[in-house]
Design a protein around this motif. Structure first.
Motif, PDB file in Angstrom:
ATOM      1  N   PRO A   1       0.940  -0.976  -0.561  1.00 10.21           N
ATOM      2  CA  PRO A   1      -0.102   0.170  -0.309  1.00 10.21           C
ATOM      3  C   PRO A   1       1.009   1.035   0.158  1.00 10.21           C
ATOM      4  N   LEU A   2       2.066   1.507   0.905  1.00  6.76           N
ATOM      5  CA  LEU A   2       2.410   2.072   0.929  1.00  6.76           C
ATOM      6  C   LEU A   2       3.393   2.901  -0.668  1.00  6.76           C
ATOM      7  N   ILE A   3       4.073   1.306  -1.211  1.00  5.72           N
ATOM      8  CA  ILE A   3       4.582   1.800  -2.067  1.00  5.72           C
ATOM      9  C   ILE A   3       3.610   2.671  -3.362  1.00  5.72           C
ATOM     10  N   LEU A   4       2.703   1.687  -3.017  1.00  2.29           N
ATOM     11  CA  LEU A   4       1.318   2.329  -4.574  1.00  2.29           C
ATOM     12  C   LEU A   4       1.088   3.689  -4.676  1.00  2.29           C
TER      13      LEU A   4
ATOM     14  N   ASN B   1       1.410   9.950  -5.368  1.00  2.00           N
ATOM     15  CA  ASN B   1       1.626  11.032  -4.927  1.00  2.00           C
ATOM     16  C   ASN B   1       2.716  11.148  -5.994  1.00  2.00           C
ATOM     17  N   ILE B   2       3.811  10.755  -6.377  1.00  2.00           N
ATOM     18  CA  ILE B   2       4.725  11.457  -7.595  1.00  2.00           C
ATOM     19  C   ILE B   2       4.310  11.763  -8.388  1.00  2.00           C
ATOM     20  N   ALA B   3       3.199  10.401  -8.902  1.00  2.00           N
ATOM     21  CA  ALA B   3       2.698  10.335 -10.396  1.00  2.00           C
ATOM     22  C   ALA B   3       1.567  11.659 -10.894  1.00  2.00           C
ATOM     23  N   PHE B   4       0.565  11.863  -9.709  1.00  7.11           N
ATOM     24  CA  PHE B   4      -0.657  12.834  -9.465  1.00  7.11           C
ATOM     25  C   PHE B   4      -0.163  13.586  -8.112  1.00  7.11           C
ATOM     26  N   GLY B   5       0.667  13.973  -7.820  1.00  3.15           N
ATOM     27  CA  GLY B   5       0.938  14.514  -7.006  1.00  3.15           C
ATOM     28  C   GLY B   5       0.540  16.193  -7.143  1.00  3.15           C
ATOM     29  N   GLN B   6       0.761  16.521  -7.915  1.00  2.98           N
ATOM     30  CA  GLN B   6       0.289  18.347  -8.741  1.00  2.98           C
ATOM     31  C   GLN B   6      -1.331  18.214  -8.458  1.00  2.98           C
ATOM     32  N   GLU B   7      -2.059  17.242  -8.217  1.00  2.12           N
ATOM     33  CA  GLU B   7      -3.597  17.199  -8.515  1.00  2.12           C
ATOM     34  C   GLU B   7      -3.957  18.146  -6.840  1.00  2.12           C
ATOM     35  N   LEU B   8      -2.739  17.906  -5.709  1.00  2.00           N
ATOM     36  CA  LEU B   8      -3.059  17.759  -4.657  1.00  2.00           C
ATOM     37  C   LEU B   8      -3.418  19.044  -4.220  1.00  2.00           C
ATOM     38  N   TYR B   9      -4.581  19.965  -4.823  1.00  2.00           N
ATOM     39  CA  TYR B   9      -4.451  21.886  -4.850  1.00  2.00           C
ATOM     40  C   TYR B   9      -4.429  22.475  -3.086  1.00  2.00           C
ATOM     41  N   VAL B  10      -4.214  23.172  -3.557  1.00  5.96           N
ATOM     42  CA  VAL B  10      -4.125  24.022  -1.991  1.00  5.96           C
ATOM     43  C   VAL B  10      -5.950  24.621  -1.562  1.00  5.96           C
ATOM     44  N   PHE B  11      -5.876  24.863  -2.816  1.00  4.69           N
ATOM     45  CA  PHE B  11      -7.391  26.124  -2.126  1.00  4.69           C
ATOM     46  C   PHE B  11      -8.652  25.141  -3.044  1.00  4.69           C
ATOM     47  N   THR B  12      -8.444  24.064  -3.270  1.00  2.00           N
ATOM     48  CA  THR B  12      -9.545  23.612  -3.779  1.00  2.00           C
ATOM     49  C   THR B  12      -9.358  22.188  -4.306  1.00  2.00           C
TER      50      THR B  12
ATOM     51  N   TYR C   1      11.779   9.623 -10.630  1.00  2.00           N
ATOM     52  CA  TYR C   1      11.037   8.792  -9.645  1.00  2.00           C
ATOM     53  C   TYR C   1      11.687   8.037  -9.748  1.00  2.00           C
ATOM     54  N   LYS C   2      11.971   7.441  -7.992  1.00  2.82           N
ATOM     55  CA  LYS C   2      13.274   6.812  -8.103  1.00  2.82           C
ATOM     56  C   LYS C   2      12.729   5.487  -6.265  1.00  2.82           C
ATOM     57  N   ASN C   3      11.998   6.389  -5.586  1.00  7.38           N
ATOM     58  CA  ASN C   3      11.123   5.331  -4.576  1.00  7.38           C
ATOM     59  C   ASN C   3      10.355   6.118  -3.719  1.00  7.38           C
ATOM     60  N   TYR C   4       9.514   5.782  -3.314  1.00  6.09           N
ATOM     61  CA  TYR C   4       8.525   6.837  -2.946  1.00  6.09           C
ATOM     62  C   TYR C   4       8.603   7.126  -1.860  1.00  6.09           C
ATOM     63  N   LYS C   5      10.203   7.002  -0.848  1.00  3.29           N
ATOM     64  CA  LYS C   5      10.520   7.830   0.230  1.00  3.29           C
ATOM     65  C   LYS C   5      11.214   9.520  -0.738  1.00  3.29           C
ATOM     66  N   GLU C   6      10.441   9.455  -1.232  1.00  2.96           N
ATOM     67  CA  GLU C   6      11.817  11.038  -2.041  1.00  2.96           C
ATOM     68  C   GLU C   6      10.360  11.949  -2.060  1.00  2.96           C
ATOM     69  N   PRO C   7      11.388  13.125  -1.621  1.00  2.76           N
ATOM     70  CA  PRO C   7      10.482  14.021  -1.254  1.00  2.76           C
ATOM     71  C   PRO C   7      10.074  14.572  -2.700  1.00  2.76           C
ATOM     72  N   ASN C   8       8.920  15.348  -2.596  1.00  3.23           N
ATOM     73  CA  ASN C   8       8.186  15.571  -3.752  1.00  3.23           C
ATOM     74  C   ASN C   8       7.259  17.066  -3.966  1.00  3.23           C
TER      75      ASN C   8
ATOM     76  N   ILE D   1       5.680  16.728  -0.782  1.00  3.68           N
ATOM     77  CA  ILE D   1       4.805  15.414  -0.253  1.00  3.68           C
ATOM     78  C   ILE D   1       6.258  14.749   0.456  1.00  3.68           C
ATOM     79  N   LEU D   2       6.306  14.399   2.250  1.00 10.09           N
ATOM     80  CA  LEU D   2       7.431  13.343   2.359  1.00 10.09           C
ATOM     81  C   LEU D   2       6.916  12.361   2.521  1.00 10.09           C
ATOM     82  N   ASN D   3       8.012  11.344   2.022  1.00 14.11           N
ATOM     83  CA  ASN D   3       8.048   9.852   2.353  1.00 14.11           C
ATOM     84  C   ASN D   3       6.259   9.260   2.361  1.00 14.11           C
ATOM     85  N   SER D   4       5.782  10.325   0.589  1.00 17.81           N
ATOM     86  CA  SER D   4       4.274   9.868   0.271  1.00 17.81           C
ATOM     87  C   SER D   4       3.339   9.861   1.426  1.00 17.81           C
ATOM     88  N   THR D   5       3.405  10.289   2.738  1.00 12.79           N
ATOM     89  CA  THR D   5       2.067  10.503   3.322  1.00 12.79           C
ATOM     90  C   THR D   5       2.116  11.499   4.182  1.00 12.79           C
ATOM     91  N   THR D   6       3.393  12.482   4.200  1.00 16.03           N
ATOM     92  CA  THR D   6       2.768  13.718   4.305  1.00 16.03           C
ATOM     93  C   THR D   6       2.843  14.717   4.298  1.00 16.03           C
TER      94      THR D   6
END
Length: 269
Positions: free
Chosen positions: A8-11, A16-27, A192-199, A228-233
């Protein structure tokens, strides 16, 4: 067993890496959070109107499945002289269309909100995240194009009437059209190399509303940054300011937003 627990974390890291740019701040985007996941948010808003005031918004988010998610929010602020609980809100979003292609996708979703607030009313603007009691519904359309994500939102809000909260001689909120256009760009990682990389993502959003009864309207511009840190924060920092408009006594006219979000995956049965 360990491999199963890590999946689940890897997925989600890939999500997050592929679609993180959709996590809008105001909408909100048309995409949903992962299935069986829970997110916790703490948002701080600050504004001058004319004195400096803050609002705190604790929030719980639940992803029931790939199409349905819900938010529960509480609102606290010092806008009326002392820091107090103002009210709360329930928000639900249902994704009804998904078109997936290589390095791109299109999503469409419907959303609804119901809110309550103890705050007095003296402006036509309707803000269901702390200032007004009422309902809202609308549609969201989001297009991902590799590292760029674009999203449009159309909504209609209705404020509940409460003569006891209405300040005499001031405009009363009634109904409101809302519309927004949001863009997000994935800056890092370059590869992208691994899910722990900052986004790291950059955002620019345009947020507008129109009161159909008076014709008053406004359009805000809202740049923001996100890590985005460690894909969770997730950490957001943004500022919205009015570009044009004639709606008086708005609380969100010049406002910063600082948010921290923590996600827990595969926790629901």
């Amino acid at each position: 067993m360990r491999r199963f627990l890590l999946m689940p974390l890897i997925l989600f890291g890939a999500f997050n890496i592929a679609f993180g740019q959709e996590l809008y701040v105001f909408t909100e985007p048309a995409s949903n959070m992962p299935t069986k996941s829970i997110g916790l948010r703490l948002t701080n808003e600050g504004m001058n109107n004319p004195e400096f005031m803050i609002r705190t918004i604790p929030e719980v988010m639940v992803g029931f499945n790939k199409n349905l998610m819900m938010h529960a929010q509480g609102f606290l602020s010092d806008m009326d002289g002392k820091y107090r609980l103002e009210g709360g809100s329930l928000y639900a979003k249902y994704r009804f269309l998904s078109i997936d292609e290589t390095h791109s996708h299109f999503r469409a979703a419907a959303f609804g909100r119901i809110s309550t607030s103890k705050r007095p009313t003296f402006t036509r603007d309707i803000n269901l995240e702390g200032d007004n009691s009422g309902t809202q519904g609308g549609l969201i359309f989001t297009q991902l194009l590799h590292k760029l994500a674009l999203s449009a939102t159309l909504g209609y809000a209705h404020a509940f009437k409460d003569a006891g909260k209405q300040i005499a001689g001031m405009p009363s909120p009634g109904n409101m059209f809302s519309y927004s256009l949001s863009s997000g760009y994935l800056v890092l990682p370059l590869v992208y190399k691994n899910y722990k990389e900052p986004n790291f993502n950059l955002y620019f959003e345009m947020l507008g509303k129109t009161d159909p009864s008076s014709g008053e309207s406004y359009l805000d511009l809202a740049p923001a940054v996100q890590v985005i840190l460690n894909s969770t924060t997730r950490i957001d920092l943004g500022y919205r300011f009015q570009a044009t408009g004639n709606m008086a006594n708005r609380y969100t006219k010049n406002m910063y937003l600082l948010r921290a979000e923590f996600n827990f995956f595969n926790v629901l049965k």
